[in-house]
Design a protein around this motif. Structure first.
Motif, mmCIF file in Angstrom:
data_model
loop_
_atom_site.group_PDB
_atom_site.id
_atom_site.type_symbol
_atom_site.label_atom_id
_atom_site.label_comp_id
_atom_site.label_asym_id
_atom_site.label_seq_id
_atom_site.Cartn_x
_atom_site.Cartn_y
_atom_site.Cartn_z
ATOM 1 N N SER A 68 0.566 -0.768 0.162
ATOM 2 C CA SER A 68 0.195 0.400 0.001
ATOM 3 C C SER A 68 0.824 0.838 -0.039
ATOM 4 O O SER A 68 0.320 2.094 -0.866
ATOM 5 N N GLU A 71 2.055 2.316 -3.250
ATOM 6 C CA GLU A 71 1.570 2.398 -4.909
ATOM 7 C C GLU A 71 0.844 3.936 -4.140
ATOM 8 O O GLU A 71 0.667 4.728 -5.515
ATOM 9 N N THR A 79 -0.241 -2.570 -9.617
ATOM 10 C CA THR A 79 -1.189 -3.644 -8.317
ATOM 11 C C THR A 79 0.137 -4.332 -8.102
ATOM 12 O O THR A 79 0.499 -5.517 -8.857
ATOM 13 N N ALA A 172 -7.960 -7.511 1.587
ATOM 14 C CA ALA A 172 -7.260 -6.567 0.956
ATOM 15 C C ALA A 172 -6.244 -7.962 0.733
ATOM 16 O O ALA A 172 -5.460 -7.261 -0.790
ATOM 17 N N ARG A 176 -4.961 -9.122 -4.114
ATOM 18 C CA ARG A 176 -3.014 -8.816 -4.559
ATOM 19 C C ARG A 176 -2.583 -10.401 -4.362
ATOM 20 O O ARG A 176 -1.715 -10.517 -4.228
#
Length: 222
Positions: A68, A71, A79, A172, A176
């Protein structure tokens, strides 16, 4: 990591970090060793989590925090994937690895050292070039010195507690998950099918039953 353990032994508080310009005897899971050149981010953080009933999930929680953060720092990145148990990947190539080592007194966890190795603009060894990538290949402005503070802060915050992953964290991770649906050869043959709140990998075995794997490293074809 040895320096971080030594500082923890002396009473270093949660969030104490040791950062190296390079490593000549780095180590990872299963005792694997490698050299880490100048240009990457090689750090270890002392953690004293308030709970430690799901330590196997800690590397996954740290992975979520770092993905996170990166990014956010570099919005043009695709991603970042997470590959159980401890890798960050970009384009199916390894970008970073996480290693958590706990020290115990009887049944009580005294501290955990969290090691992070992030390829930024360091040269990649020829033997790893096909399976690894660097942040600067995707974000040329990436600088390990500028990333060190934010990464230490992200690890420190994420390691405040080492309990089971929450429903939000599981969702989450699923977004990913770079391993789910892929063929797994070891430690059990089957198809990866997500993770548990405790950090175990779920594998749908060839014979049908769902197995939960804690610890170790998976082997995939190719």
């Amino acid at each position: 990591m040895e320096a971080a353990h030594a500082q923890a032994q002396l009473g270093a508080p949660h969030g104490t970090a040791i950062i190296a310009e390079r490593q000549t005897a780095g180590r990872g899971t299963r005792g694997r060793q490698w050299s880490a050149a100048v240009g990457g981010l090689w750090l270890s953080v002392v953690a004293r989590p308030t709970r430690t009933d799901a330590l196997e999930a800690l590397s996954l929680r740290i992975g979520l925090a770092l993905a996170s953060l990166l990014e956010l720092e570099f919005p043009a990145l695709p991603t970042i994937g997470l590959k159980w148990p401890n890798d960050l990947v970009l384009g199916d190539r390894k970008l970073a690895g996480i290693l958590c080592e706990a020290r115990w007194s009887g049944s009580a966890c005294q501290w955990v050292v969290i090691g992070v190795g992030l390829n930024v603009r360091n040269p990649l060894p020829d033997a790893l070039a096909d399976g690894a990538t660097r942040l600067a290949d995707w974000a040329p402005e990436a600088d390990p010195e500028l990333l060190s503070g934010p990464c230490v802060a992200a690890v420190t915050l994420a390691a405040h507690a080492a309990g089971p992953l929450s429903a939000i964290e599981l969702n989450a991770f699923a977004a990913r998950d770079a391993l789910t649906g892929r063929r797994v050869l070891d430690p059990v043959a089957g198809t990866a099918d997500g993770i548990t709140a405790g950090g175990a990998l779920r594998v749908r075995t060839d014979s049908g039953p769902l197995r939960e794997i804690l610890g170790g490293v998976v082997t995939t074809p190719g």
